[in-house]
Motif scaffolding. Structure first.
Motif, PDB file in Angstrom:
ATOM      1  N   ALA A  91      24.668  29.400  38.090  1.00 35.40           N
ATOM      2  CA  ALA A  91      23.410  29.000  37.452  1.00 35.40           C
ATOM      3  C   ALA A  91      22.215  29.397  38.312  1.00 35.40           C
ATOM      4  O   ALA A  91      21.212  29.912  37.808  1.00 35.40           O
ATOM      5  CB  ALA A  91      23.417  27.494  37.207  1.00 35.40           C
ATOM      6  N   ILE A  92      22.342  29.157  39.625  1.00 35.64           N
ATOM      7  CA  ILE A  92      21.261  29.528  40.542  1.00 35.64           C
ATOM      8  C   ILE A  92      21.070  31.034  40.561  1.00 35.64           C
ATOM      9  O   ILE A  92      19.931  31.531  40.497  1.00 35.64           O
ATOM     10  CB  ILE A  92      21.564  28.991  41.958  1.00 35.64           C
ATOM     11  N   ARG A  93      22.180  31.777  40.631  1.00 33.69           N
ATOM     12  CA  ARG A  93      22.084  33.242  40.671  1.00 33.69           C
ATOM     13  C   ARG A  93      21.391  33.784  39.433  1.00 33.69           C
ATOM     14  O   ARG A  93      20.576  34.720  39.519  1.00 33.69           O
ATOM     15  CB  ARG A  93      23.486  33.844  40.806  1.00 33.69           C
ATOM     16  N   ALA A  94      21.676  33.219  38.276  1.00 33.06           N
ATOM     17  CA  ALA A  94      21.008  33.657  37.054  1.00 33.06           C
ATOM     18  C   ALA A  94      19.513  33.368  37.118  1.00 33.06           C
ATOM     19  O   ALA A  94      18.684  34.216  36.769  1.00 33.06           O
ATOM     20  CB  ALA A  94      21.631  32.959  35.841  1.00 33.06           C
ATOM     21  N   SER A  95      19.174  32.185  37.585  1.00 36.10           N
ATOM     22  CA  SER A  95      17.774  31.754  37.565  1.00 36.10           C
ATOM     23  C   SER A  95      16.904  32.500  38.567  1.00 36.10           C
ATOM     24  O   SER A  95      15.695  32.647  38.363  1.00 36.10           O
ATOM     25  CB  SER A  95      17.697  30.244  37.822  1.00 36.10           C
ATOM     26  N   ILE A  96      17.489  33.003  39.676  1.00 36.57           N
ATOM     27  CA  ILE A  96      16.687  33.671  40.712  1.00 36.57           C
ATOM     28  C   ILE A  96      16.619  35.191  40.529  1.00 36.57           C
ATOM     29  O   ILE A  96      16.105  35.890  41.401  1.00 36.57           O
ATOM     30  CB  ILE A  96      17.227  33.381  42.133  1.00 36.57           C
ATOM     31  N   SER A  97      17.078  35.704  39.396  1.00 36.62           N
ATOM     32  CA  SER A  97      17.175  37.159  39.215  1.00 36.62           C
ATOM     33  C   SER A  97      15.803  37.795  38.974  1.00 36.62           C
ATOM     34  O   SER A  97      15.477  38.235  37.872  1.00 36.62           O
ATOM     35  CB  SER A  97      18.109  37.487  38.051  1.00 36.62           C
ATOM     36  N   LEU A  98      15.003  37.831  40.027  1.00 31.80           N
ATOM     37  CA  LEU A  98      13.651  38.390  39.976  1.00 31.80           C
ATOM     38  C   LEU A  98      13.703  39.829  39.474  1.00 31.80           C
ATOM     39  O   LEU A  98      14.369  40.676  40.071  1.00 31.80           O
ATOM     40  CB  LEU A  98      13.031  38.340  41.369  1.00 31.80           C
ATOM     41  N   PRO A  99      13.048  40.134  38.355  1.00 28.91           N
ATOM     42  CA  PRO A  99      13.116  41.486  37.801  1.00 28.91           C
ATOM     43  C   PRO A  99      12.718  42.569  38.806  1.00 28.91           C
ATOM     44  O   PRO A  99      11.807  42.377  39.613  1.00 28.91           O
ATOM     45  CB  PRO A  99      12.108  41.434  36.641  1.00 28.91           C
ATOM     46  N   LEU A 100      13.438  43.661  38.769  1.00 27.93           N
ATOM     47  CA  LEU A 100      13.306  44.814  39.665  1.00 27.93           C
ATOM     48  C   LEU A 100      13.944  44.573  41.021  1.00 27.93           C
ATOM     49  O   LEU A 100      14.489  45.487  41.616  1.00 27.93           O
ATOM     50  CB  LEU A 100      11.846  45.242  39.869  1.00 27.93           C
ATOM     51  N   PHE A 101      13.874  43.339  41.529  1.00 27.05           N
ATOM     52  CA  PHE A 101      14.425  43.071  42.858  1.00 27.05           C
ATOM     53  C   PHE A 101      15.917  42.775  42.764  1.00 27.05           C
ATOM     54  O   PHE A 101      16.741  43.503  43.311  1.00 27.05           O
ATOM     55  CB  PHE A 101      13.689  41.917  43.528  1.00 27.05           C
ATOM     56  N   PHE A 102      16.309  41.695  42.066  1.00 23.33           N
ATOM     57  CA  PHE A 102      17.714  41.363  41.890  1.00 23.33           C
ATOM     58  C   PHE A 102      18.241  41.971  40.596  1.00 23.33           C
ATOM     59  O   PHE A 102      17.543  41.990  39.577  1.00 23.33           O
ATOM     60  CB  PHE A 102      17.930  39.854  41.831  1.00 23.33           C
ATOM     61  N   ALA A 103      19.475  42.427  40.635  1.00 20.78           N
ATOM     62  CA  ALA A 103      20.133  42.855  39.405  1.00 20.78           C
ATOM     63  C   ALA A 103      20.278  41.648  38.480  1.00 20.78           C
ATOM     64  O   ALA A 103      20.465  40.516  38.941  1.00 20.78           O
ATOM     65  CB  ALA A 103      21.514  43.429  39.724  1.00 20.78           C
ATOM     66  N   PRO A 104      20.167  41.844  37.167  1.00 20.63           N
ATOM     67  CA  PRO A 104      20.408  40.736  36.237  1.00 20.63           C
ATOM     68  C   PRO A 104      21.815  40.162  36.438  1.00 20.63           C
ATOM     69  O   PRO A 104      22.713  40.838  36.941  1.00 20.63           O
ATOM     70  CB  PRO A 104      20.282  41.396  34.859  1.00 20.63           C
TER      71      PRO A 104
END
Length: 287
Positions: free
Chosen positions: A131-144
């Motif tokens: 859940a945390i990994r999904a929520s922190i997926s900053l566009p361009l920086f983290f992969a979805p």
């Protein structure tokens, strides 16, 4: 005073989210009981670890880590983003373990964004770390992040201060922490030494990896996109808070620190504590 129960809404905003730690500490010190947390991005991370009783472990680690320690957790091999996030999540699992959200003693919701169907996704069951990994997926920086066959990115894309998951809570107060408030003209934090400056350290690090340092230079595509995302989040936060005002709003100015300046963790935590104290004192004085 009688103990007040709280629904806590923790917004998105990168390293400024360490102010959430200060807010939580103040509430704990002053006889408030947090019974529910709705978090987005860094708010989901801080709120999730608090709900699991592991926030102190995370804070101890982030305060002891230097910028290079954090950079080593960024695996620049993401698909759909610069960073896959696998090394970071493995480190977080080593630190705090993983939990089923349903088993937590505090009601918890992480908010992410479904980029295919353009809607908010509320994650309130299953793996806390997922859940945390999904929520922190900053566009361009983290992969979805793929969660339940949905391709999810940072919750701040659609709702940077997610109050709605708390609407049915039977608590005394809803307190929302907005990390995208207007810039302050005050000198908010002491200046860090140049060796702690994230941007300069990052340039040195990615040069060693033979990555183009133009990715993170001022005016680069990535930095312009990141600034645009922050502006978008601030505008969205103002609209959401106006439409669904919490009982108490704690405003953290956008210029408190940069998105990735986790080296200022202690100062940002202290700022969060102090601004929460001032805000709560003002609220009590008005009531």
């Amino acid at each position: 005073m009688d103990q007040k129960t709280v629904s806590l809404v923790l917004g998105s905003g990168g390293a400024r989210g360490l102010a959430h730690v200060g807010v939580i500490k103040y509430l704990e010190d002053n006889n408030y009981k947090i019974e529910s947390i709705s978090g987005c991005s860094i708010g989901a991370l801080i709120g999730g670890f608090y709900a699991a009783g592991k926030l102190d472990v995370y804070v101890e680690w982030i305060q002891s880590a230097d910028t290079f320690d954090l950079l080593k957790l960024l695996d620049f091999k993401g698909s759909g983003g610069l960073v896959s996030g696998d090394k970071l999540m493995k480190k977080l699992e080593e630190l705090v373990g993983d939990y089923e959200i349903q088993s937590l003693p505090i009601t918890f919701t992480a908010v992410a964004s479904d980029i295919n169907y353009e809607k908010e996704i509320w994650i309130n069951k299953g793996s806390l770390l997922s859940a945390i990994r999904a929520s922190i997926s900053l566009p361009l920086f983290f992969a979805p992040h793929l969660h339940n066959n949905k391709r999810l990115v940072d919750g701040g894309v659609l709702n940077p201060v997610p109050i709605a998951p708390t609407f049915h809570d039977a608590t005394d107060l809803t307190i929302a922490v907005n990390l995208g408030a207007d810039d302050s003209t005050e000198c908010l934090l002491e200046k860090n030494n140049e060796k702690n400056n994230f941007t300069s350290t990052l340039k040195e690090y990615i040069n060693n990896l033979s990555l183009p340092d133009a990715i993170f230079t001022e005016g680069s595509m990535y930095m312009v996109a990141n600034k645009s995302f922050e502006s978008m989040q601030s505008s969205l936060a103002r609209m959401k808070l106006a439409a669904y005002p919490p009982d108490i709003e704690i405003d953290i100015p956008k210029n408190l620190c940069g998105t990735f300046e986790f080296s200022k963790s202690t100062q940002v935590i202290d700022y969060g504590y102090d601004i929460c104290k001032k805000t709560m004192q003002t609220f009590r004085g008005a009531h």
